[in-house]
Design a protein around this motif. Structure first.
Motif, PDB file in Angstrom:
ATOM      1  N   ALA A  42       0.804  -1.218   0.000  1.00 34.55           N
ATOM      2  CA  ALA A  42       0.000   0.000   0.000  1.00 34.55           C
ATOM      3  C   ALA A  42       0.842   1.276   0.000  1.00 34.55           C
ATOM      4  CB  ALA A  42      -0.930   0.006   1.215  1.00 34.55           C
ATOM      5  N   MET A  43       2.133   1.175   0.284  1.00 33.43           N
ATOM      6  CA  MET A  43       2.964   2.382   0.328  1.00 33.43           C
ATOM      7  C   MET A  43       3.043   3.025  -1.055  1.00 33.43           C
ATOM      8  SD  MET A  43       6.914   2.897   1.622  1.00 33.43           S
ATOM      9  CE  MET A  43       6.460   2.649   3.340  1.00 33.43           C
ATOM     10  N   PRO A  44       2.812   4.341  -1.160  1.00 34.19           N
ATOM     11  CA  PRO A  44       2.918   5.018  -2.465  1.00 34.19           C
ATOM     12  C   PRO A  44       4.310   4.851  -3.076  1.00 34.19           C
ATOM     13  CG  PRO A  44       1.850   6.435  -0.854  1.00 34.19           C
ATOM     14  CD  PRO A  44       2.354   5.249  -0.100  1.00 34.19           C
ATOM     15  N   VAL A  45       4.347   4.825  -4.397  1.00 37.16           N
ATOM     16  CA  VAL A  45       5.596   4.530  -5.106  1.00 37.16           C
ATOM     17  C   VAL A  45       6.670   5.573  -4.793  1.00 37.16           C
ATOM     18  CG1 VAL A  45       6.648   4.270  -7.380  1.00 37.16           C
ATOM     19  CG2 VAL A  45       4.382   3.308  -6.941  1.00 37.16           C
ATOM     20  N   ILE A  46       6.303   6.843  -4.865  1.00 32.77           N
ATOM     21  CA  ILE A  46       7.297   7.899  -4.620  1.00 32.77           C
ATOM     22  C   ILE A  46       7.768   7.881  -3.178  1.00 32.77           C
ATOM     23  CG2 ILE A  46       7.698  10.388  -4.669  1.00 32.77           C
ATOM     24  CD1 ILE A  46       7.536   9.066  -7.407  1.00 32.77           C
ATOM     25  N   ALA A  47       6.862   7.601  -2.237  1.00 36.98           N
ATOM     26  CA  ALA A  47       7.260   7.507  -0.833  1.00 36.98           C
ATOM     27  C   ALA A  47       8.246   6.364  -0.627  1.00 36.98           C
ATOM     28  CB  ALA A  47       6.026   7.326   0.044  1.00 36.98           C
ATOM     29  N   ALA A  48       7.959   5.208  -1.241  1.00 37.56           N
ATOM     30  CA  ALA A  48       8.872   4.069  -1.123  1.00 37.56           C
ATOM     31  C   ALA A  48      10.221   4.380  -1.757  1.00 37.56           C
ATOM     32  CB  ALA A  48       8.246   2.839  -1.778  1.00 37.56           C
ATOM     33  N   THR A  49      10.208   5.059  -2.897  1.00 35.80           N
ATOM     34  CA  THR A  49      11.465   5.424  -3.558  1.00 35.80           C
ATOM     35  C   THR A  49      12.277   6.381  -2.693  1.00 35.80           C
ATOM     36  OG1 THR A  49      10.353   5.200  -5.694  1.00 35.80           O
ATOM     37  CG2 THR A  49      12.470   6.330  -5.680  1.00 35.80           C
ATOM     38  N   THR A  50      11.608   7.322  -2.038  1.00 36.57           N
ATOM     39  CA  THR A  50      12.301   8.260  -1.139  1.00 36.57           C
ATOM     40  C   THR A  50      12.939   7.524   0.031  1.00 36.57           C
ATOM     41  OG1 THR A  50      10.707   9.987  -1.737  1.00 36.57           O
ATOM     42  CG2 THR A  50      12.020  10.351   0.240  1.00 36.57           C
ATOM     43  N   VAL A  51      12.233   6.539   0.577  1.00 36.36           N
ATOM     44  CA  VAL A  51      12.779   5.743   1.683  1.00 36.36           C
ATOM     45  C   VAL A  51      14.034   4.996   1.233  1.00 36.36           C
ATOM     46  CG1 VAL A  51      12.338   3.769   3.179  1.00 36.36           C
ATOM     47  CG2 VAL A  51      10.582   5.516   2.885  1.00 36.36           C
ATOM     48  N   TYR A  52      13.997   4.427   0.042  1.00 38.17           N
ATOM     49  CA  TYR A  52      15.159   3.690  -0.460  1.00 38.17           C
ATOM     50  C   TYR A  52      16.320   4.641  -0.764  1.00 38.17           C
ATOM     51  CZ  TYR A  52      13.516  -1.095  -0.713  1.00 38.17           C
ATOM     52  OH  TYR A  52      13.116  -2.356  -0.385  1.00 38.17           O
ATOM     53  N   TRP A 109      16.997   7.248   0.969  1.00 38.03           N
ATOM     54  CA  TRP A 109      17.558   7.511   2.283  1.00 38.03           C
ATOM     55  C   TRP A 109      18.347   6.303   2.796  1.00 38.03           C
ATOM     56  CZ3 TRP A 109      15.681   5.276   7.054  1.00 38.03           C
ATOM     57  CH2 TRP A 109      16.343   5.785   8.185  1.00 38.03           C
ATOM     58  N   LEU A 110      17.820   5.098   2.586  1.00 36.75           N
ATOM     59  CA  LEU A 110      18.510   3.901   3.049  1.00 36.75           C
ATOM     60  C   LEU A 110      19.884   3.741   2.391  1.00 36.75           C
ATOM     61  CD1 LEU A 110      15.604   1.277   3.087  1.00 36.75           C
ATOM     62  CD2 LEU A 110      16.764   2.239   5.076  1.00 36.75           C
ATOM     63  N   PHE A 111      19.960   4.086   1.093  1.00 37.66           N
ATOM     64  CA  PHE A 111      21.197   3.881   0.344  1.00 37.66           C
ATOM     65  C   PHE A 111      21.950   5.197   0.097  1.00 37.66           C
ATOM     66  CE2 PHE A 111      18.753   0.101  -0.595  1.00 37.66           C
ATOM     67  CZ  PHE A 111      19.707  -0.901  -0.594  1.00 37.66           C
ATOM     68  N   ALA A 112      21.699   6.202   0.899  1.00 32.07           N
ATOM     69  CA  ALA A 112      22.416   7.473   0.760  1.00 32.07           C
ATOM     70  C   ALA A 112      23.907   7.272   1.033  1.00 32.07           C
ATOM     71  CB  ALA A 112      21.840   8.518   1.710  1.00 32.07           C
ATOM     72  N   GLN A 113      24.739   8.079   0.366  1.00 35.80           N
ATOM     73  CA  GLN A 113      26.189   7.864   0.442  1.00 35.80           C
ATOM     74  C   GLN A 113      26.755   8.166   1.824  1.00 35.80           C
ATOM     75  OE1 GLN A 113      28.396  10.034  -2.491  1.00 35.80           O
ATOM     76  NE2 GLN A 113      30.378   9.211  -1.854  1.00 35.80           N
ATOM     77  N   ARG A 114      26.365   9.282   2.422  1.00 37.09           N
ATOM     78  CA  ARG A 114      26.985   9.715   3.676  1.00 37.09           C
ATOM     79  C   ARG A 114      26.208   9.280   4.906  1.00 37.09           C
ATOM     80  NH1 ARG A 114      28.682  15.822   3.866  1.00 37.09           N
ATOM     81  NH2 ARG A 114      29.623  14.964   5.769  1.00 37.09           N
ATOM     82  N   PHE A 115      24.886   9.380   4.863  1.00 35.71           N
ATOM     83  CA  PHE A 115      24.094   9.104   6.063  1.00 35.71           C
ATOM     84  C   PHE A 115      23.127   7.928   5.860  1.00 35.71           C
ATOM     85  CE2 PHE A 115      25.012  13.691   5.952  1.00 35.71           C
ATOM     86  CZ  PHE A 115      25.826  13.783   7.079  1.00 35.71           C
ATOM     87  N   GLY A 116      23.396   7.086   4.894  1.00 34.15           N
ATOM     88  CA  GLY A 116      22.500   5.966   4.637  1.00 34.15           C
ATOM     89  C   GLY A 116      22.642   4.848   5.656  1.00 34.15           C
TER      90      GLY A 116
END
Length: 332
Positions: A149-159, A161-168
């Protein structure tokens, strides 16, 4: 030889007429035809609103896109309201260009990798749901529904953040586990790593659909078949092969078909993650059409690419449908 039938004359007495069958009761022919005529037309009348909506919402945009693909449509033509027809020039430019066939190959491989992973893990989780207890099954179902049920853009934003270079979070966890070279790793810096994140995102979003529907399909299998297989000495793998799989095969065919379409035309996950980068190396056909059409403002070229995308998808799905139909004929 004549046929004699007994009837009634005008005076009410019996009469014998030669060569003529008894006439049916008045209105019987009309009664036999009307019920048969109404059901024959009823399905088409019920489908009519959906067909009209499809023609208006899908048919007209498709026709309009086809017309644009034969035009030289750039900002100048838009501002001056000019219509410049250039025949097949846009298609020739796309098909003979250096990028189109690379993008087609990339899109097909991207779709194949996603669909294989989605069907594999979705099937395993669906079979797991069928064997869990009520509480664990409910917990897992709630988690799957929330992910779905999570919106596509919201899920993409979470990912992102999860895979961010410095603070992921992913880089932090890998660093704590001993992979210190991953502490500052740029997941969006190469084609393979970017596609890895996008594939993980799409698979995570698609597994719930496959798992929940497959679990629902397993509930329709009669338990007597498993009992009979057990009495015949069948193990777990044999029960799955000869009992479960035949019942699930139609579901697996239809779900794979839907996933191929859904993954092939996936746009928001790929574009929102890195806009087709780095260096346009993660562009699939929908992204390529958007970048060339809207991004570079070559709207006629973009329309031609999108029309070719539809044709490529039709070729892939028709090949898959032919395989499915051939398999079903072999089974019969």
């Amino acid at each position: 030889m004549s046929v004699q039938t007994e009837g009634t004359d005008t005076a009410g007495g019996p009469a014998v007429r030669e060569g003529r069958a008894p006439a049916p009761p008045r209105g019987a022919d009309r009664a036999s035809r009307s019920p048969a005529g109404r059901p024959a037309a009823a399905p088409y009348l019920l489908l009519l609103p959906a067909l009209l909506a499809t023609l208006v919402l899908l048919g007209w945009p498709l026709v309009k896109n086809g017309m644009l693909s034969f035009q030289n449509l750039n900002p100048r033509q838009l501002i001056q309201h000019l219509t410049e027809w250039n025949g097949f020039h846009n298609y020739q430019q796309v098909l003979t260009g250096p990028d189109f066939w690379k993008v087609v190959e990339r899109s097909v491989l991207f779709t194949a990798a996603n669909v294989v992973l989605i069907m594999l893990f979705g099937t395993l989780i669906g079979l797991l749901l069928a064997r869990l207890g009520k509480k664990m099954r409910l917990t897992l179902l709630v988690g799957l529904v929330l992910a779905w049920a999570m919106p596509v853009i919201a899920a993409t934003t979470v990912y992102q953040w999860l895979f961010a270079q410095r603070f992921g979070v992913v880089n932090w966890v890998l660093d704590k586990l001993g992979w210190h070279s991953m502490a500052d790793y740029n997941w969006m810096g190469s084609q393979f790593s970017t596609f890895s994140v996008i594939v993980l995102l799409i698979v995570w979003q698609s597994i719930p659909f496959v798992a929940i529907n497959l679990y629902a399909a397993t509930t329709t299998i009669p338990k007597e078949l498993y009992e009979a297989a057990s009495l015949d000495g069948a193990g777990a793998w044999q029960s799955f092969t000869f009992v479960t799989l035949p019942f699930l095969r139609p579901f697996l065919y239809s779900t794979t078909f839907l996933e191929v379409i859904w993954v092939f035309k996936a746009f928001p996950q790929v574009f929102a993650m890195n806009e087709g980068g780095p260096d346009r190396l993660t562009e699939t056909l929908p992204i390529y059409a958007y970048v060339e059409g809207v991004g570079n403002q070559h709207f006629g070229v973009g329309a031609a690419i999108s029309f070719l995308t539809i044709l490529v998808l039709l070729v892939i799905t028709s090949y898959y449908l032919r395989m499915v139909l051939k398999q079903e004929e072999d089974e019969l």
